[in-house]
Design a protein around this motif. Structure first.
Motif, PDB file in Angstrom:
ATOM      1  N   SER A   1      -6.376   9.754   1.818  1.00 23.21           N
ATOM      2  CA  SER A   1      -6.772   8.460   1.270  1.00 23.21           C
ATOM      3  C   SER A   1      -5.545   7.629   0.927  1.00 23.21           C
ATOM      4  O   SER A   1      -5.616   6.699   0.134  1.00 23.21           O
ATOM      5  CB  SER A   1      -7.652   8.656   0.033  1.00 23.21           C
ATOM      6  N   SER A   2      -4.406   7.961   1.557  1.00 24.62           N
ATOM      7  CA  SER A   2      -3.169   7.294   1.139  1.00 24.62           C
ATOM      8  C   SER A   2      -3.124   5.829   1.549  1.00 24.62           C
ATOM      9  O   SER A   2      -2.327   5.068   1.038  1.00 24.62           O
ATOM     10  CB  SER A   2      -1.947   8.027   1.697  1.00 24.62           C
TER      11      SER A   2
ATOM     12  N   THR B   1       1.229   4.043  -2.891  1.00 26.16           N
ATOM     13  CA  THR B   1       0.897   5.436  -2.605  1.00 26.16           C
ATOM     14  C   THR B   1       2.046   6.356  -2.983  1.00 26.16           C
ATOM     15  O   THR B   1       1.854   7.397  -3.605  1.00 26.16           O
ATOM     16  CB  THR B   1       0.592   5.608  -1.104  1.00 26.16           C
TER      17      THR B   1
ATOM     18  N   VAL C   1      -5.538   2.502  -1.817  1.00 23.19           N
ATOM     19  CA  VAL C   1      -5.156   2.649  -3.223  1.00 23.19           C
ATOM     20  C   VAL C   1      -5.881   1.633  -4.077  1.00 23.19           C
ATOM     21  O   VAL C   1      -5.879   0.441  -3.783  1.00 23.19           O
ATOM     22  CB  VAL C   1      -3.633   2.492  -3.457  1.00 23.19           C
TER      23      VAL C   1
ATOM     24  N   GLN D   1       2.411   6.554  -6.724  1.00 23.97           N
ATOM     25  CA  GLN D   1       1.332   7.314  -7.350  1.00 23.97           C
ATOM     26  C   GLN D   1       1.424   8.793  -7.020  1.00 23.97           C
ATOM     27  O   GLN D   1       1.062   9.636  -7.836  1.00 23.97           O
ATOM     28  CB  GLN D   1      -0.020   6.741  -6.932  1.00 23.97           C
ATOM     29  N   THR D   2       1.906   9.102  -5.810  1.00 20.83           N
ATOM     30  CA  THR D   2       2.018  10.519  -5.467  1.00 20.83           C
ATOM     31  C   THR D   2       3.103  11.171  -6.327  1.00 20.83           C
ATOM     32  O   THR D   2       2.949  12.290  -6.792  1.00 20.83           O
ATOM     33  CB  THR D   2       2.359  10.683  -3.977  1.00 20.83           C
TER      34      THR D   2
ATOM     35  N   ARG E   1      -5.122  13.969  -0.819  1.00 24.29           N
ATOM     36  CA  ARG E   1      -4.598  12.691  -1.264  1.00 24.29           C
ATOM     37  C   ARG E   1      -4.017  11.902  -0.093  1.00 24.29           C
ATOM     38  O   ARG E   1      -4.170  10.691   0.010  1.00 24.29           O
ATOM     39  CB  ARG E   1      -3.523  12.943  -2.308  1.00 24.29           C
ATOM     40  N   LEU E   2      -3.363  12.625   0.792  1.00 25.44           N
ATOM     41  CA  LEU E   2      -2.775  12.004   1.970  1.00 25.44           C
ATOM     42  C   LEU E   2      -3.851  11.286   2.785  1.00 25.44           C
ATOM     43  O   LEU E   2      -3.640  10.195   3.307  1.00 25.44           O
ATOM     44  CB  LEU E   2      -2.100  13.094   2.815  1.00 25.44           C
TER      45      LEU E   2
ATOM     46  N   THR F   1       0.837  -1.204   0.000  1.00 26.29           N
ATOM     47  CA  THR F   1       0.000   0.000   0.000  1.00 26.29           C
ATOM     48  C   THR F   1       0.866   1.247   0.000  1.00 26.29           C
ATOM     49  O   THR F   1       0.651   2.169  -0.797  1.00 26.29           O
ATOM     50  CB  THR F   1      -0.905   0.016   1.250  1.00 26.29           C
TER      51      THR F   1
END
Lengths: 316, 313
Positions: B239-240, B91, B243, B94-95, B236-237, B87
């Protein structure tokens, strides 16, 4: 939320342009190299989106010979065109049933969601309405944290909704975020409108149906289409809650026959089909059928993007 | 509709206000009820994280186990650790890779002078956002799979085929490229809106002062977008720890759980499929709480650095 709205919603600053050109007066013509690079970058991005659609459509209408010629794989230019695959999947069998179920869930779900969301948002938008404050807190709380997968599943189970179509609608009936967007819209309607209507003796119902709703068509369209897309696309809830194959919506048919590549036999398509179209064409036709409704509503959705959707963009 | 005068009279008289607002309540009730039944009732259901939950006994009859289900936090359950690492890696990737793409795309689109061409490109680029993950995954298989378009092309030109789908080593790259394909275009909307709000006089003035295009980008455009960028990063954080759930569940089969398991799929596989209700709920609960704290913490941090964040101090 306020920062977000301020950051995104607002008037476009006026652009003064060079007479006879589209460029703002401060922007000089970029160099040829930059122009070409920009063009290539954008062309590649757009092609990356378009090519998959194109080849899926091309393969769905390709005949056996074209597919064999390409080594059994995807086709870019079908030489022989046949609509056999579409005929096979829409004249009965699993795919037709799933299609009807998905259409039904989308239509019923969207109407119910829109009514429930608008009703809730309207209640919350009226100043001093009874109970609106605690309810608003609940709505905001629902945006901030979700209840989690397993408790939600168990709740649906306890309500005896497993394996019913209701399980695909009720748990997602109201999206708290949509309620907030719609409430903000209702609140921005001018207060004078309500006052003058009240002075003329209009009841709450008259004000709602004769004044508020006719003025809310744009936001209804956007939120309605968001709900519709969500119902049409719903995959995980269907996988979680629907057990009987005869209740499968399109998403599960897609997963089984296209993603997992399960072979579609004669009993899955229309009875009385003598020779099945190529397996790949059947699969691609299913994919096309799942995409088409979105392509159909998309142009209508498009023109509303700029206005009310900005807040939703962050959500997704 | 009430006037201010009678609102003042009735403000403390509940029965009268109820009568006055009965239509409003009637309209709002179905939505409110749905929210309570399917959001807040399940939220209470999180108590099974503290139980040895047995489906046939139900929440009320199942025995309480205190914090036993939370032992995964300290005992280093290997499956859980694997899911957690996957995860976090996803993350992070993707970030770094997914998140900036919409900004670049938006700057490109914004620099186009022709409005109509811009609109057309936007329409095409937004489209994938509206497709479900099932469709996106199917499209990727048809393009990059062993019998997909890319490999068909390679075979026809006597080149070796490339295995991309179903390869554990490439799974994270695949997930990431799918995420970019689906939502990069959609992500431009918010940046384009912010770009259109930058005061054009700034550009004019800088052009008069002789700033080049790059200097304007660096000194005007990017600083103007900083607040929005940070805002999106904070969201975004939050929902980090979640994913690509649907996306991964759909593609987990061929690559195996070692490479693909994330916290959400772990909860699903162990809870709903494995019947390990209590512990899975505990993981879900911790995940949710951590997410909320991450948002609040990141927001505090934004305030420290003088940004506005998601909400005001």
């Amino acid at each position: 939320m306020t920062t977000l709205e301020q950051a995104t919603i607002g008037e476009t600053t006026e652009r003064r342009t060079i007479p006879g050109s589209k460029r703002p007066i401060w922007m000089e013509k970029p160099s040829a190299v930059v122009q070409v690079l920009k063009f290539i970058a954008l062309a590649v991005s757009v092609l990356l989106v378009i090519i998959p659609f194109w080849s899926v459509i091309a393969t769905s209408i390709a005949d056996q010979k074209t597919i064999n010629d390409s080594g059994g794989g995807m086709v870019m230019w079908p030489k022989g065109i046949t609509f056999e695959a579409y005929r096979a999947i829409v004249t009965g069998g699993v795919v037709t049933r799933a299609l009807l179920i998905s259409i039904g869930i989308t239509v019923v779900g969207t109407l119910l969601s829109l009514a429930a969301t608008a009703g809730l948002a309207y209640w919350l938008s009226r100043p001093r309405a009874w109970g609106a404050k605690p309810m608003l807190t609940l709505v905001l709380g629902a945006v901030l944290f979700g209840p989690g997968l397993i408790p939600t599943y168990l709740t649906v189970k306890e309500f005896h909704l497993l394996d019913t179509y209701a399980s695909l609608i009720l748990p997602v009936l109201v999206n708290a975020f949509n309620v907030i967007v719609m409430r903000a819209f209702f609140q921005e309607l001018p207060a004078e409108l309500f006052e003058s209507a009240a002075i003329d003796g209009a009841s709450t119902a008259t004000i709602l149906f004769k004044i508020v709703l006719p003025l809310s068509k744009a936001v209804m369209a956007v939120i309605g289409l968001f709900y519709a897309v969500a119902y049409w696309n719903a995959f995980f809830n269907a996988m979680l809650y629907i057990q009987s194959t005869d209740k499968w919506p399109m998403a599960l048919v897609l997963r089984t026959y296209v993603v997992n590549q399960t072979t579609i036999g004669g009993d899955q398509v229309a009875a009385g089909t003598e020779a099945l179209p190529p397996q790949l064409s059947l699969q691609m036709a299913i994919l096309v059928v799942a995409i088409v409704p979105i392509l159909v509503v998309y142009p209508f959705l498009q023109k509303h993007f700029a206005k009310g959707v900005m807040i939703g963009a962050v959500k997704g | 509709m009430r006037t201010d005068a009678d609102a003042a009279v009735s403000v403390h008289r509940t029965p009268r206000r109820l009568g006055r607002d009965k239509l409003l309540l009637l309209l709002g009730l179905p939505g409110g009820l749905a929210l309570i039944l399917f959001h807040y009732v399940p939220l209470l259901g999180n108590v099974i994280a503290f139980q040895d939950y047995q489906p046939y006994l139900g929440i009320l009859e199942s025995s309480w186990t205190g914090l036993t289900n939370f032992s995964f936090l300290v005992d280093g359950n290997p499956e859980f650790i694997n899911a957690l690492i996957n995860t976090l890696v996803l993350t992070l990737i993707q970030t770094v890779l997914v998140f900036p793409v919409p900004l670049v795309l938006a700057l490109l689109l914004n620099s186009l002078a022709g409005e109509r061409l811009k609109r057309l490109l936007q329409s095409v680029l937004y489209l994938p956002h509206f497709l479900s993950w099932v469709i996106v995954v199917a499209l990727f298989q048809q393009m990059l799979g062993n019998a997909g378009m890319l490999n068909t092309f390679l075979v026809q030109h006597d080149l070796p085929i490339i295995h991309i789908i179903g390869v554990p080593e490439l799974f994270k790259a695949l997930i990431t490229s799918q995420a970019i394909w689906k939502d990069a275009g959609w992500g431009t909307i918010i940046f384009l809106a912010a770009l259109s709000r930058i005061d054009q006089e700034l550009y004019e003035a800088s052009a008069v002062d002789g700033a080049s295009g790059w200097q304007r980008l660096w000194n005007i455009t990017l600083p103007s977008l900083r607040g929005l960028f940070i805002l999106l990063l904070i969201l975004r954080l939050g929902s980090s720890l979640s994913v690509g759930f649907e996306q991964i569940i759909l593609q987990q089969g061929p690559v195996g759980r070692d490479a693909s398991e994330v916290l959400d799929t772990w909860v699903y596989n162990n809870g709903i499929l494995g019947g390990n209700w209590g512990m899975s709920t505990a993981v879900g609960l911790v995940k949710g709480v951590v997410g909320v704290f991450l948002v609040i913490g990141a927001n505090k941090l934004a305030h420290v650095f003088g940004e506005r964040g998601v909400y005001e101090k």
